[in-house]
Scaffold this motif. Structure first.
Motif, PDB file in Angstrom:
ATOM      1  N   HIS A  64       0.869  -1.172   0.000  1.00 38.21           N
ATOM      2  CA  HIS A  64       0.000   0.000   0.000  1.00 38.21           C
ATOM      3  C   HIS A  64       0.912   1.229   0.000  1.00 38.21           C
ATOM      4  O   HIS A  64       1.980   1.216   0.603  1.00 38.21           O
ATOM      5  CB  HIS A  64      -0.893   0.023   1.235  1.00 38.21           C
ATOM      6  N   TYR A  65       0.475   2.287  -0.665  1.00 42.67           N
ATOM      7  CA  TYR A  65       1.305   3.497  -0.694  1.00 42.67           C
ATOM      8  C   TYR A  65       0.469   4.713  -0.318  1.00 42.67           C
ATOM      9  O   TYR A  65      -0.648   4.902  -0.807  1.00 42.67           O
ATOM     10  CB  TYR A  65       1.927   3.724  -2.076  1.00 42.67           C
ATOM     11  N   VAL A  66       1.059   5.561   0.554  1.00 44.21           N
ATOM     12  CA  VAL A  66       0.442   6.824   0.964  1.00 44.21           C
ATOM     13  C   VAL A  66       1.467   7.927   0.741  1.00 44.21           C
ATOM     14  O   VAL A  66       2.600   7.832   1.230  1.00 44.21           O
ATOM     15  CB  VAL A  66       0.042   6.801   2.459  1.00 44.21           C
ATOM     16  N   GLY A  67       1.105   8.978   0.000  1.00 43.54           N
ATOM     17  CA  GLY A  67       2.064  10.042  -0.261  1.00 43.54           C
ATOM     18  C   GLY A  67       1.432  11.415  -0.235  1.00 43.54           C
ATOM     19  O   GLY A  67       0.338  11.612  -0.768  1.00 43.54           O
ATOM     20  N   THR A  68       2.145  12.361   0.396  1.00 42.08           N
ATOM     21  CA  THR A  68       1.699  13.752   0.471  1.00 42.08           C
ATOM     22  C   THR A  68       2.600  14.640  -0.376  1.00 42.08           C
ATOM     23  O   THR A  68       3.826  14.528  -0.312  1.00 42.08           O
ATOM     24  CB  THR A  68       1.727  14.248   1.932  1.00 42.08           C
ATOM     25  N   SER A  69       2.009  15.517  -1.178  1.00 37.70           N
ATOM     26  CA  SER A  69       2.747  16.499  -1.965  1.00 37.70           C
ATOM     27  C   SER A  69       3.736  15.813  -2.906  1.00 37.70           C
ATOM     28  O   SER A  69       3.322  15.022  -3.747  1.00 37.70           O
ATOM     29  CB  SER A  69       3.430  17.501  -1.028  1.00 37.70           C
ATOM     30  N   ILE A  70       5.039  16.042  -2.765  1.00 37.38           N
ATOM     31  CA  ILE A  70       6.001  15.352  -3.623  1.00 37.38           C
ATOM     32  C   ILE A  70       5.926  13.847  -3.391  1.00 37.38           C
ATOM     33  O   ILE A  70       6.134  13.051  -4.314  1.00 37.38           O
ATOM     34  CB  ILE A  70       7.442  15.876  -3.400  1.00 37.38           C
ATOM     35  N   GLY A  71       5.587  13.451  -2.162  1.00 32.43           N
ATOM     36  CA  GLY A  71       5.361  12.026  -1.889  1.00 32.43           C
ATOM     37  C   GLY A  71       4.203  11.491  -2.702  1.00 32.43           C
ATOM     38  O   GLY A  71       4.190  10.331  -3.117  1.00 32.43           O
ATOM     39  N   GLY A  72       3.222  12.349  -2.977  1.00 37.42           N
ATOM     40  CA  GLY A  72       2.101  11.969  -3.833  1.00 37.42           C
ATOM     41  C   GLY A  72       2.492  11.885  -5.293  1.00 37.42           C
ATOM     42  O   GLY A  72       1.949  11.067  -6.045  1.00 37.42           O
ATOM     43  N   VAL A  73       3.450  12.716  -5.716  1.00 35.51           N
ATOM     44  CA  VAL A  73       3.952  12.620  -7.092  1.00 35.51           C
ATOM     45  C   VAL A  73       4.647  11.281  -7.289  1.00 35.51           C
ATOM     46  O   VAL A  73       4.488  10.614  -8.318  1.00 35.51           O
ATOM     47  CB  VAL A  73       4.907  13.789  -7.399  1.00 35.51           C
ATOM     48  N   ILE A  74       5.399  10.864  -6.282  1.00 35.26           N
ATOM     49  CA  ILE A  74       6.047   9.550  -6.329  1.00 35.26           C
ATOM     50  C   ILE A  74       4.990   8.454  -6.433  1.00 35.26           C
ATOM     51  O   ILE A  74       5.141   7.488  -7.185  1.00 35.26           O
ATOM     52  CB  ILE A  74       6.945   9.350  -5.093  1.00 35.26           C
ATOM     53  N   GLY A  75       3.899   8.609  -5.700  1.00 31.68           N
ATOM     54  CA  GLY A  75       2.801   7.645  -5.787  1.00 31.68           C
ATOM     55  C   GLY A  75       2.186   7.605  -7.171  1.00 31.68           C
ATOM     56  O   GLY A  75       1.844   6.534  -7.692  1.00 31.68           O
ATOM     57  N   GLN A  76       2.056   8.765  -7.802  1.00 32.99           N
ATOM     58  CA  GLN A  76       1.535   8.800  -9.171  1.00 32.99           C
ATOM     59  C   GLN A  76       2.472   8.062 -10.124  1.00 32.99           C
ATOM     60  O   GLN A  76       2.028   7.335 -11.015  1.00 32.99           O
ATOM     61  CB  GLN A  76       1.370  10.249  -9.621  1.00 32.99           C
ATOM     62  N   GLN A  77       3.773   8.254  -9.941  1.00 30.46           N
ATOM     63  CA  GLN A  77       4.740   7.550 -10.783  1.00 30.46           C
ATOM     64  C   GLN A  77       4.630   6.042 -10.591  1.00 30.46           C
ATOM     65  O   GLN A  77       4.731   5.285 -11.559  1.00 30.46           O
ATOM     66  CB  GLN A  77       6.156   8.018 -10.467  1.00 30.46           C
ATOM     67  N   LEU A  78       4.426   5.612  -9.371  1.00 33.40           N
ATOM     68  CA  LEU A  78       4.230   4.178  -9.126  1.00 33.40           C
ATOM     69  C   LEU A  78       3.034   3.669  -9.919  1.00 33.40           C
ATOM     70  O   LEU A  78       3.083   2.595 -10.524  1.00 33.40           O
ATOM     71  CB  LEU A  78       4.032   3.915  -7.632  1.00 33.40           C
ATOM     72  N   SER A  79       1.951   4.439  -9.920  1.00 36.80           N
ATOM     73  CA  SER A  79       0.733   3.992 -10.613  1.00 36.80           C
ATOM     74  C   SER A  79       0.927   3.943 -12.120  1.00 36.80           C
ATOM     75  O   SER A  79       0.298   3.135 -12.806  1.00 36.80           O
ATOM     76  CB  SER A  79      -0.442   4.913 -10.264  1.00 36.80           C
ATOM     77  N   ILE A  80       1.795   4.805 -12.650  1.00 40.59           N
ATOM     78  CA  ILE A  80       2.021   4.870 -14.100  1.00 40.59           C
ATOM     79  C   ILE A  80       3.034   3.821 -14.552  1.00 40.59           C
ATOM     80  O   ILE A  80       2.793   3.077 -15.513  1.00 40.59           O
ATOM     81  CB  ILE A  80       2.521   6.273 -14.500  1.00 40.59           C
TER      82      ILE A  80
END
Length: 261
Positions: A90-106
């Motif tokens: 499971h991944y939880v990311g805030t701000s730049i941490g959320g950008v990293i999460g988006q990259q994981l999804s892509i």
């Protein structure tokens, strides 16, 4: 943990036999932003947190390094996971941490069990604003800019309810490495994922704060729609860092999502 001759601060909590969950912090902060959240999650999950380069206890990027590769940060995270034999998480990311999460999804969707993106966007700010921030940090240093930056992270109500937030996080940002922070600003200036995001086939939640200056609720909603999700959770009177501003409410929301997913 050492990866590619770079020391990265990693913190693990909970039983390794439980489902893994990774928490990614915002620019200028460190893994302490997850103190309350990780304490609760570690009862039922194997929690992994890490500090970005030059943040917290992670080593700064080399002065000789002039830029970060598109997938360099997410790649280092996956190397950490591989070292720890963590496959799916499971991944939880805030701000730049959320950008990293988006990259994981892509780029690495096979690694994700669920995705929780908070206070982030497919495109955060403008390239010009990030490059201006980079220039200012290089010239003036975070030690002189920290008060202005940190005051934008939290809502007026959060600062009124928790006056210690400014002192605590001003100190944290002032100790962050200028060069590493500047390169991450440049990295963010180059990231526009609006044409790359795809519908998700895993459970996902998108969280915003009504008083978030950096990523207002509409930015988070737009991000969700790029992934064909039409609603978000928006906390009233909260700024950019709900895990710090309303840790109990944020954690309850996250736990409920994880249980239902």
């Amino acid at each position: 943990m050492n990866l590619n001759n770079q020391s990265i601060n990693v913190k693990l909590q909970g039983n390794p036999k439980n489902p893994p969950i990774i928490l990614g912090h915002a620019l200028g902060m460190n893994l302490n932003a997850w103190d309350y959240v990780s304490g609760i999650l570690s009862n039922n999950y194997y929690v992994l947190m890490w500090d970005l380069p030059g943040h917290g206890k992670s080593a700064p990027l080399s002065k000789d390094k002039s830029q970060l590769g598109e997938l360099e940060i997410v790649g280092e995270l996956l190397k950490i996971c591989d070292e720890l034999k963590i496959d799916k998480f499971h991944y939880v990311g805030t701000s730049i941490g959320g950008v990293i999460g988006q990259q994981l999804s892509i780029f690495y969707p096979e690694r994700l069990l669920s995705l929780s993106l908070t206070n982030t966007g497919a495109k955060i700010g403008t390239p010009e604003a990030w490059m201006e921030r980079k220039k200012n940090v290089e010239v003036s240093s975070l030690k002189t800019m920290n008060v202005d930056i940190v005051s934008r992270w939290f809502s007026k109500k959060s600062l009124s309810d928790h006056p210690y937030l400014l002192e605590t996080w001003n100190d944290t940002l002032a100790k962050t490495d200028d060069h590493s922070y500047a390169l991450l600003c440049e990295w963010l200036s180059e990231h526009d994922l609006r044409g790359k995001l795809k519908p998700l086939n895993i459970p996902a939640i998108f969280i915003a704060g009504s008083e978030d200056i950096a990523t207002p609720p509409q930015v988070v909603l737009d991000l969700a729609k790029y992934m064909e999700i039409n609603d978000i959770c928006c906390f009233e009177n909260v700024g950019h860092i709900p895990s710090v501003e309303i840790p109990d409410i944020f954690t309850n929301t996250l736990v409920t999502f994880l249980i239902n997913s």
